[in-house]
Design a protein around this motif. Structure first.
Motif, mmCIF file in Angstrom:
data_model
loop_
_atom_site.group_PDB
_atom_site.id
_atom_site.type_symbol
_atom_site.label_atom_id
_atom_site.label_comp_id
_atom_site.label_asym_id
_atom_site.label_seq_id
_atom_site.Cartn_x
_atom_site.Cartn_y
_atom_site.Cartn_z
ATOM 1 N N ILE A 1 -25.204 72.471 -7.935
ATOM 2 C CA ILE A 1 -25.980 71.713 -8.919
ATOM 3 C C ILE A 1 -26.742 70.546 -8.308
ATOM 4 O O ILE A 1 -27.652 70.014 -8.925
ATOM 5 N N ARG A 2 -26.377 70.163 -7.087
ATOM 6 C CA ARG A 2 -27.142 69.114 -6.405
ATOM 7 C C ARG A 2 -27.104 69.361 -4.904
ATOM 8 O O ARG A 2 -26.203 70.042 -4.411
ATOM 9 N N PRO A 3 -28.072 68.828 -4.171
ATOM 10 C CA PRO A 3 -28.054 69.017 -2.711
ATOM 11 C C PRO A 3 -26.830 68.356 -2.089
ATOM 12 O O PRO A 3 -26.263 67.410 -2.641
ATOM 13 N N SER A 4 -26.424 68.853 -0.939
ATOM 14 C CA SER A 4 -25.335 68.196 -0.212
ATOM 15 C C SER A 4 -25.779 66.799 0.212
ATOM 16 O O SER A 4 -26.952 66.581 0.520
ATOM 17 N N PRO A 5 -24.865 65.826 0.213
ATOM 18 C CA PRO A 5 -25.231 64.479 0.657
ATOM 19 C C PRO A 5 -25.751 64.500 2.089
ATOM 20 O O PRO A 5 -25.316 65.316 2.906
ATOM 21 N N ALA A 6 -26.690 63.619 2.374
ATOM 22 C CA ALA A 6 -27.221 63.531 3.743
ATOM 23 C C ALA A 6 -26.091 63.227 4.727
ATOM 24 O O ALA A 6 -26.043 63.769 5.830
ATOM 25 N N GLU A 7 -25.176 62.366 4.298
ATOM 26 C CA GLU A 7 -23.994 62.072 5.110
ATOM 27 C C GLU A 7 -22.772 62.126 4.202
ATOM 28 O O GLU A 7 -22.645 61.309 3.292
ATOM 29 N N ALA A 8 -21.908 63.093 4.446
ATOM 30 C CA ALA A 8 -20.700 63.212 3.636
ATOM 31 C C ALA A 8 -19.713 62.108 3.990
ATOM 32 O O ALA A 8 -19.608 61.688 5.136
ATOM 33 N N HIS A 9 -19.006 61.643 2.972
ATOM 34 C CA HIS A 9 -17.997 60.607 3.159
ATOM 35 C C HIS A 9 -16.648 61.287 3.395
ATOM 36 O O HIS A 9 -16.230 62.130 2.615
ATOM 37 N N PHE A 10 -15.994 60.941 4.499
ATOM 38 C CA PHE A 10 -14.682 61.513 4.787
ATOM 39 C C PHE A 10 -13.632 60.430 4.630
ATOM 40 O O PHE A 10 -13.656 59.429 5.347
ATOM 41 N N ILE A 11 -12.721 60.631 3.683
ATOM 42 C CA ILE A 11 -11.645 59.658 3.527
ATOM 43 C C ILE A 11 -10.602 59.912 4.623
ATOM 44 O O ILE A 11 -10.236 61.064 4.887
ATOM 45 N N VAL B 1 -15.066 73.334 -6.835
ATOM 46 C CA VAL B 1 -14.715 73.590 -5.434
ATOM 47 C C VAL B 1 -15.943 73.421 -4.549
ATOM 48 O O VAL B 1 -15.885 72.776 -3.496
ATOM 49 N N VAL B 2 -17.065 73.984 -4.983
ATOM 50 C CA VAL B 2 -18.315 73.840 -4.222
ATOM 51 C C VAL B 2 -18.674 72.369 -4.051
ATOM 52 O O VAL B 2 -18.983 71.909 -2.946
ATOM 53 N N GLU B 3 -18.626 71.621 -5.145
ATOM 54 C CA GLU B 3 -19.019 70.215 -5.089
ATOM 55 C C GLU B 3 -18.075 69.413 -4.194
ATOM 56 O O GLU B 3 -18.500 68.528 -3.452
ATOM 57 N N ALA B 4 -16.783 69.728 -4.255
ATOM 58 C CA ALA B 4 -15.827 69.046 -3.373
ATOM 59 C C ALA B 4 -16.128 69.361 -1.909
ATOM 60 O O ALA B 4 -16.137 68.457 -1.060
ATOM 61 N N VAL C 1 -6.926 76.210 -2.600
ATOM 62 C CA VAL C 1 -7.404 77.116 -3.648
ATOM 63 C C VAL C 1 -6.735 78.486 -3.592
ATOM 64 O O VAL C 1 -6.288 78.934 -2.530
ATOM 65 N N SER C 2 -6.700 79.132 -4.740
ATOM 66 C CA SER C 2 -6.404 80.564 -4.785
ATOM 67 C C SER C 2 -7.722 81.283 -4.538
ATOM 68 O O SER C 2 -8.738 80.946 -5.158
ATOM 69 N N PRO C 3 -7.764 82.266 -3.640
ATOM 70 C CA PRO C 3 -9.038 82.912 -3.276
ATOM 71 C C PRO C 3 -9.469 83.942 -4.320
ATOM 72 O O PRO C 3 -9.355 85.154 -4.105
ATOM 73 N N VAL C 4 -9.963 83.467 -5.456
ATOM 74 C CA VAL C 4 -10.383 84.344 -6.550
ATOM 75 C C VAL C 4 -11.882 84.175 -6.802
ATOM 76 O O VAL C 4 -12.489 83.197 -6.374
ATOM 77 N N GLY C 5 -12.468 85.143 -7.514
ATOM 78 C CA GLY C 5 -13.876 85.063 -7.856
ATOM 79 C C GLY C 5 -14.753 84.973 -6.620
ATOM 80 O O GLY C 5 -14.597 85.722 -5.662
ATOM 81 N N GLU C 6 -15.665 84.007 -6.638
ATOM 82 C CA GLU C 6 -16.627 83.853 -5.541
ATOM 83 C C GLU C 6 -16.048 83.089 -4.357
ATOM 84 O O GLU C 6 -16.613 83.104 -3.257
ATOM 85 N N ILE C 7 -14.911 82.430 -4.537
ATOM 86 C CA ILE C 7 -14.381 81.525 -3.507
ATOM 87 C C ILE C 7 -14.276 82.179 -2.122
ATOM 88 O O ILE C 7 -14.720 81.587 -1.130
ATOM 89 N N PRO C 8 -13.760 83.410 -1.991
ATOM 90 C CA PRO C 8 -13.666 83.998 -0.639
ATOM 91 C C PRO C 8 -15.016 84.280 0.011
ATOM 92 O O PRO C 8 -15.078 84.493 1.227
ATOM 93 N N ASN C 9 -16.096 84.254 -0.790
ATOM 94 C CA ASN C 9 -17.425 84.497 -0.228
ATOM 95 C C ASN C 9 -18.061 83.231 0.362
ATOM 96 O O ASN C 9 -19.051 83.321 1.087
ATOM 97 N N MET D 1 -11.779 70.700 9.454
ATOM 98 C CA MET D 1 -11.944 71.545 8.265
ATOM 99 C C MET D 1 -12.849 70.871 7.234
ATOM 100 O O MET D 1 -13.667 71.536 6.580
ATOM 101 N N CYS D 2 -12.731 69.563 7.099
ATOM 102 C CA CYS D 2 -13.616 68.829 6.176
ATOM 103 C C CYS D 2 -15.074 68.950 6.621
ATOM 104 O O CYS D 2 -15.974 69.185 5.795
ATOM 105 N N ARG D 3 -15.310 68.801 7.910
ATOM 106 C CA ARG D 3 -16.678 68.900 8.443
ATOM 107 C C ARG D 3 -17.219 70.321 8.300
ATOM 108 O O ARG D 3 -18.391 70.532 7.986
ATOM 109 N N ASN D 4 -16.357 71.310 8.510
ATOM 110 C CA ASN D 4 -16.765 72.703 8.312
ATOM 111 C C ASN D 4 -17.189 72.951 6.862
ATOM 112 O O ASN D 4 -18.135 73.701 6.599
ATOM 113 N N SER D 5 -16.463 72.345 5.930
ATOM 114 C CA SER D 5 -16.769 72.506 4.511
ATOM 115 C C SER D 5 -18.157 71.980 4.188
ATOM 116 O O SER D 5 -18.941 72.629 3.479
ATOM 117 N N VAL D 6 -18.464 70.813 4.703
ATOM 118 C CA VAL D 6 -19.781 70.213 4.471
ATOM 119 C C VAL D 6 -20.880 71.092 5.050
ATOM 120 O O VAL D 6 -21.913 71.346 4.410
#
Length: 360
Positions: free
Chosen positions: A167-177, A276-279, A288-296, A335-340
């Motif tokens: 629903i929105r572009p990825s942040p230019a710089e993701a914040h990692f806690i 999940v996408v937004e996170a 997550v449980s790998p259901v629906g589109e998540i494994p893709n 893993m956080c960086r891979n997600s971004v």
């Protein structure tokens, strides 16, 4: 200049993936087209609070019980035929019913059936969704999983297209806690419904705390019938001091999300799973449980932690993967960086939908 008339019909405008995606696209849809949106239910003022007065004027509510549809359908038909759209997008089964009726009366309207699930919630859903697929001029899907389901099950002879649900572009710089095992913050975001399996999320918190990890869970979302049972389960597990209900979130969630290390979602069934996408876009690691589109779009132990919620023998080994990540901050960071990176150049819902409309 004459603008193409677009009509979008959906069930209601409340907190939900389909609805939030549409709200995110309304400003650009309204700028480029002559837009009308019909909600076959209530419009939540909080959900549309960020729209301009002109954008809000494009929204129409027809909030009637389903048993009144034999009479309501003529009112809806009159409204649609007076507007006379070039393109009509129908999202979810009641909208599909309206779309099929409209198409029968005005063939020249391009009817786009928007499918969001890889199954059917009930017989009405099955009947009217199949009817829409058979009478549509084009079919839109919210994910590869839904695309594959529609394509293999119905073999439609009209164009079939995936629409991005970012629903929105990825942040230019993701914040990692920073990961601190003395204060591990997890959240859930979604409907508080049985299908979301929140008791399993509570069991997860119980297990992690038994491993001497100071883990807390905040639950965001509206009650969809399961909240009381979830509260009783939290009390039964003696976790009331560590699991809190935080209410619904409206508008941008980034500021709230960036307070957490993990999102947890152990659903039995999902479509795109937009939370999940937004996170992931914000660098938050998802359990997550790998259901629906998540494994893709997610990979176990690369961009997310997959939990097997079906095989009892796999439950503890799945939870041990979370502990493994918590004991290894370097793995967590990677893993956080891979997600971004996964969504860095993804189209937004607005861009993807408008691209399709401009081809018609």
């Amino acid at each position: 200049m004459h603008r193409k008339r677009i009509l979008y019909i959906l069930h209601d405008i409340q907190i939900g993936g389909v609805e939030i995606a549409l709200i995110s696209a309304i400003p650009e849809l309204n700028r480029q087209f002559d837009l009308r949106v019909i909600a076959l239910g209530k419009i939540d003022d909080k959900v549309i609070s960020n729209l301009t007065p002109d954008e809000k004027r494009r929204l129409y509510s027809f909030d009637y019980k389903f048993y009144l549809y034999p009479w309501l359908i003529f009112k809806l038909l009159q409204f649609v035929l007076q507007f006379d759209p070039a393109i009509m997008i129908c999202s979810l089964w009641r909208a599909s019913l309206v779309g099929v009726v409209v198409k029968a009366f005005r063939k020249r309207i391009q009817f786009l059936a928007f499918i969001h699930n890889t199954g059917f919630a009930h017989q009405f859903d099955r009947f009217f969704t199949i009817l829409a697929i058979r009478h549509s001029d084009r079919i839109l899907t919210d994910s590869k999983a839904t695309f594959d389901f529609v394509n293999s099950t119905f073999k439609p002879n009209v164009p079939l297209q995936i629409i991005s649900f970012c629903i929105r572009p990825s942040p230019a710089e993701a914040h990692f806690i920073q990961l601190d095992t003395n204060d591990v913050r997890i959240f859930f975001l979604g409907r508080i419904a049985a299908v979301k399996n929140l008791p399993l999320a509570i069991d997860t918190i119980e297990y992690l705390r038994s491993q001497n990890l100071n883990v807390t869970l905040d639950i965001y979302g509206r009650n969809d019938g399961a909240e009381e049972d979830v509260k009783k389960y939290i009390h039964l597990k003696k976790l009331s001091d560590h699991i809190k209900f935080m209410g619904e979130l409206h508008g941008s969630k980034t500021e709230i999300m960036n307070q957490y290390n993990f999102l947890i979602q152990l659903s039995s069934r999902e479509g795109m799973a937009m939370s999940v996408v937004e996170a992931m876009q914000n660098g938050i690691l998802c359990i997550v449980s790998p259901v629906g589109e998540i494994p893709n779009y997610a990979s176990d132990m690369e961009t997310a932690i997959f939990i097997d919620i079906w095989e009892s023998k796999q439950w503890l080994p799945s939870l041990e993967k979370i502990v493994q990540v918590l004991r290894n901050p370097a793995l967590y960071d990677q893993m956080c960086r891979n997600s971004v990176d996964k969504f860095k150049n993804a189209q937004t819902y607005s861009e993807s939908l408008i691209e399709q409309l401009n081809t018609i």
